[in-house]
Design an enzyme around this catalytic site. Sequence first.
Site: not given
Length: 328
Positions: A149, A151-152, A167, A175, A235, A273, A299-300
């Site tokens: 997930q 984007v790095d 993602h 564009c 464009c 995640s 964690i969590g």
Amino acid sequence: MPILELRLSRALSASLVDRSKGYSIRCFSQSRLATERQNFAPPLASDANEFEVKELRSLMMGSKTLILSGAGLSTESGLPDYRSPLGSYSVGHKPMTHQEFVGSSLKRKRYWARSLAGVKFFSGVTPNSGHFSIAGLEKLGLINGVVTQNVDRLHQAAGSKEVLELHGNSHYVKCLSCETLYSRKEYSESMRMLNERWLGDKMEDLSQKDIRADGDAHLNTEDFDDFVVPSCRRCEGVLMPDIVFFGGTVSPEVKARSFRMVDNCDQILIVGSSVTVYSSFRLCRAAKQQGKPVVAINIGETRADDMLDLKIESRCGDVLSNLYRCFL
């Protein structure tokens, strides 16, 4: 020594301590990387438990594991996330939505100006021991793919080959009209040249506390009227980062490939995640419907807690580096 093993060895050297026949893990925040950059990983994480890691090793032995990674993996590289105690949501940051970006030229100006403020910080991010361990496990044949997930592009930088970016990624802009792709680095440079005077007047020195999970940084101005955002050279259409913003949708092609990757694995390992976003949660649900184990290093709470076969609440880099060593 191959490049991957050399990089992994260096990443692990700051975090592993040999105790008799097992390995105990120190937090990766003690490494040189994290002392130079703010560490957004949860501060109260416990060390990796030897017995939990051995149980995970038993599950992965002789099977094909699909990694489902999230922002909790990259926080150990110094990147902020959204939902952790130190994340953007927790300190009151509000992410840009797809609808806001598409519907308002002023909000696009604000986004791109703040993006230029944060580009130096984000361009200096490097993979951590968790990323390198995943690449090492893939090379050993234990991992047959990564759905991220994030984007790095830190998975690819660490050496992972089979990576699906659920993602998108932050290295390109696209564009919205003709779908032409441009390098984000080159686009940012052209934007910087067009806005030299504005940047000189409005940009100030930034501390890391201003860095936000959107890939931008806070600016002490709301005057973006004169900021110039270049259009598509082909464009004249609107250019947008090639990522799925909040409120956006995953493309049908990416969605289909993600489900094929679930079909081709024996189990899913969630890494860093909460799988709160439906595009990731539905992959866990699909795996369970096929009778496949779903395990997590996070964690969590996660949205998938009720379906987990094993959950390890320690830092991703700690667990994964220990796990990798178990297979050597």
